[in-house]
Design an enzyme around this catalytic site. Sequence first.
Site, PDB file in Angstrom:
ATOM      1  N   MET A  39       0.845  -1.198   0.000  1.00 35.75           N
ATOM      2  CA  MET A  39       0.000   0.000   0.000  1.00 35.75           C
ATOM      3  C   MET A  39       0.881   1.249   0.000  1.00 35.75           C
ATOM      4  SD  MET A  39      -3.436  -0.967   2.041  1.00 35.75           S
ATOM      5  CE  MET A  39      -2.853  -0.802   3.698  1.00 35.75           C
TER       6      MET A  39
ATOM      7  N   SER B 221       4.141   3.982   0.697  1.00 34.45           N
ATOM      8  CA  SER B 221       4.935   4.525   1.814  1.00 34.45           C
ATOM      9  C   SER B 221       5.985   3.500   2.211  1.00 34.45           C
ATOM     10  CB  SER B 221       4.057   4.894   3.014  1.00 34.45           C
ATOM     11  OG  SER B 221       3.318   6.024   2.678  1.00 34.45           O
ATOM     12  N   LEU B 222       6.786   3.164   1.232  1.00 33.42           N
ATOM     13  CA  LEU B 222       7.700   2.027   1.357  1.00 33.42           C
ATOM     14  C   LEU B 222       8.787   2.263   2.404  1.00 33.42           C
ATOM     15  CD1 LEU B 222       8.100   1.224  -2.457  1.00 33.42           C
ATOM     16  CD2 LEU B 222       6.462   0.258  -0.832  1.00 33.42           C
ATOM     17  N   HIS B 223       9.106   1.187   3.120  1.00 26.70           N
ATOM     18  CA  HIS B 223      10.168   1.232   4.139  1.00 26.70           C
ATOM     19  C   HIS B 223      11.022  -0.028   3.990  1.00 26.70           C
ATOM     20  CE1 HIS B 223       7.595  -1.617   6.191  1.00 26.70           C
ATOM     21  NE2 HIS B 223       6.604  -0.740   6.214  1.00 26.70           N
TER      22      HIS B 223
ATOM     23  N   HIS C 295       9.285  -3.444   3.392  1.00 21.67           N
ATOM     24  CA  HIS C 295       8.912  -3.698   1.988  1.00 21.67           C
ATOM     25  C   HIS C 295      10.175  -4.022   1.172  1.00 21.67           C
ATOM     26  CE1 HIS C 295       5.637  -0.678   3.128  1.00 21.67           C
ATOM     27  NE2 HIS C 295       4.934  -1.748   2.798  1.00 21.67           N
TER      28      HIS C 295
ATOM     29  N   GLN D 133     -10.403  -2.795   2.420  1.00 19.31           N
ATOM     30  CA  GLN D 133      -9.892  -3.471   3.609  1.00 19.31           C
ATOM     31  C   GLN D 133      -9.845  -2.571   4.845  1.00 19.31           C
ATOM     32  OE1 GLN D 133      -6.027  -4.289   1.607  1.00 19.31           O
ATOM     33  NE2 GLN D 133      -5.112  -3.805   3.592  1.00 19.31           N
TER      34      GLN D 133
ATOM     35  N   LYS E 142       5.093  -9.768   9.554  1.00 22.73           N
ATOM     36  CA  LYS E 142       4.575  -8.679  10.388  1.00 22.73           C
ATOM     37  C   LYS E 142       3.042  -8.765  10.463  1.00 22.73           C
ATOM     38  CE  LYS E 142       3.898  -4.183  11.591  1.00 22.73           C
ATOM     39  NZ  LYS E 142       2.510  -4.078  11.248  1.00 22.73           N
TER      40      LYS E 142
ATOM     41  N   GLN F 194      -2.772 -12.310   8.275  1.00 22.27           N
ATOM     42  CA  GLN F 194      -3.005 -12.033   6.856  1.00 22.27           C
ATOM     43  C   GLN F 194      -2.217 -13.009   5.987  1.00 22.27           C
ATOM     44  OE1 GLN F 194      -2.874  -7.961   5.003  1.00 22.27           O
ATOM     45  NE2 GLN F 194      -0.782  -8.533   4.513  1.00 22.27           N
TER      46      GLN F 194
ATOM     47  N   LEU G  66       8.891  -2.145  11.482  1.00 16.83           N
ATOM     48  CA  LEU G  66       8.678  -1.070  10.514  1.00 16.83           C
ATOM     49  C   LEU G  66       7.262  -1.177   9.960  1.00 16.83           C
ATOM     50  CD1 LEU G  66      12.134  -1.095   8.739  1.00 16.83           C
ATOM     51  CD2 LEU G  66      11.254   0.573  10.352  1.00 16.83           C
TER      52      LEU G  66
HETATM   53  P1  AMP Z   1       1.547  -2.940   3.450  1.00 13.35           P
HETATM   54  O1  AMP Z   1       2.094  -1.936   2.497  1.00 13.35           O
HETATM   55  O2  AMP Z   1       1.554  -2.486   4.877  1.00 13.35           O
HETATM   56  O3  AMP Z   1       0.217  -3.514   3.013  1.00 13.35           O
HETATM   57  O4  AMP Z   1       2.562  -4.173   3.420  1.00 13.35           O
HETATM   58  C1  AMP Z   1       2.903  -4.817   2.245  1.00 13.35           C
HETATM   59  C2  AMP Z   1       3.671  -6.055   2.580  1.00 13.35           C
HETATM   60  O5  AMP Z   1       4.849  -5.729   3.312  1.00 13.35           O
HETATM   61  C3  AMP Z   1       2.874  -7.050   3.471  1.00 13.35           C
HETATM   62  O6  AMP Z   1       3.105  -8.362   3.036  1.00 13.35           O
HETATM   63  C4  AMP Z   1       3.447  -6.794   4.837  1.00 13.35           C
HETATM   64  O7  AMP Z   1       3.345  -7.900   5.710  1.00 13.35           O
HETATM   65  C5  AMP Z   1       4.892  -6.502   4.502  1.00 13.35           C
HETATM   66  N1  AMP Z   1       5.521  -5.754   5.587  1.00 13.35           N
HETATM   67  C6  AMP Z   1       5.059  -4.633   6.176  1.00 13.35           C
HETATM   68  N2  AMP Z   1       5.883  -4.246   7.185  1.00 13.35           N
HETATM   69  C7  AMP Z   1       6.880  -5.165   7.226  1.00 13.35           C
HETATM   70  C8  AMP Z   1       8.043  -5.338   8.053  1.00 13.35           C
HETATM   71  N3  AMP Z   1       8.330  -4.498   9.029  1.00 13.35           N
HETATM   72  N4  AMP Z   1       8.836  -6.402   7.808  1.00 13.35           N
HETATM   73  C9  AMP Z   1       8.553  -7.278   6.813  1.00 13.35           C
HETATM   74  N5  AMP Z   1       7.480  -7.173   6.004  1.00 13.35           N
HETATM   75  C10 AMP Z   1       6.648  -6.132   6.206  1.00 13.35           C
END
Ligand code: AMP
Length: 270
Positions: free
Chosen positions: A26, A28-30, A33, A57, A145, A149, A179
């Site tokens: 979604m 705002s990559l860190h 991701h 969601q 994390k 899900q 993160l």
């Molecule tokens: P999101 O953008 O939050 O929907 O996350 C996208 C994907 O990145 C999902 O599969 C998350 O579980 C994974 N993700 C989010 N935060 C982390 C993290 N700190 N470490 C590893 N994977 C992550």
Amino acid sequence: MKILIKNNDLNEALSGLSNLGFIPTMGSLHKGHISLIKKSIKICHKTIVSIFVNPTQFNNLRDYKRYPRNLKKDLKILKKLNVNFVYIPKKKQIYNSKSKIKFHMPKKDKILCAKHRKGHFEGVIDVMVRLTEKIKPSKIFMGEKDFQQLLLVKRFIEKNFTSKIIPCKTIRDTNSLALSSRNLLLNKNGLINCGRIAKNLISFKKRLLKRKITKKIINTKIFELKRKYNINIEYFEIRNIKNLKISKNIKNSRIFVAYHFNNIRFIDNF
Ligand code: AMP
């Protein structure tokens, strides 16, 4: 790096590709991701990342509206990583037709986030079905994390498609906080506070290795967390990592927690 917005462009770009790795996000990559993306680049022939803040969601419109969005910065990061494709669909591209594959959450799975965020996983799985139908990846990389899900998506997607879900470890900040794009909503003191919660639970887990888990131990910990860190706890449960059944022993189990701090909702598992 090809930026794909329309479905036609997506179909054209991906036609004939094999061993395609896909990372749904979604934005705002860190570094969390980024670890998923790097894993895909390492083991797949081509890599595609999607950025889509999926409205279905979110069970709360305010939460959807204030979810952090940083497209420009995200594109810079993806370009630097040498990702092959970025898919940035609009809502109408994703929801342009009825999905043929319907997901129904079994009663026994209505636990943790499924119990507390009504409709959340139905939205997640619906969008994952739509994305998987369009992209047809060999592998989909997802983070531990979001453990519940990961298990639900893995079970449903692998039942209905040939794509394999690849679980990836949680990446934490130097202060131990997992993160998350939502961390951007915290100020400096908030980051310190939530980091302390993570540290507290990492050492709590270590202590559980030597003892049986009782209601009293859990309730005492919940009381301590609320008092020390000024949070509201939505759930705090210890469950088996295979079937998510309540555990009396930390072996093969994790602590699952969801809490609200400053009106921001966080989830983690240890
Ligand atoms: P999101 O953008 O939050 O929907 O996350 C996208 C994907 O990145 C999902 O599969 C998350 O579980 C994974 N993700 C989010 N935060 C982390 C993290 N700190 N470490 C590893 N994977 C992550």
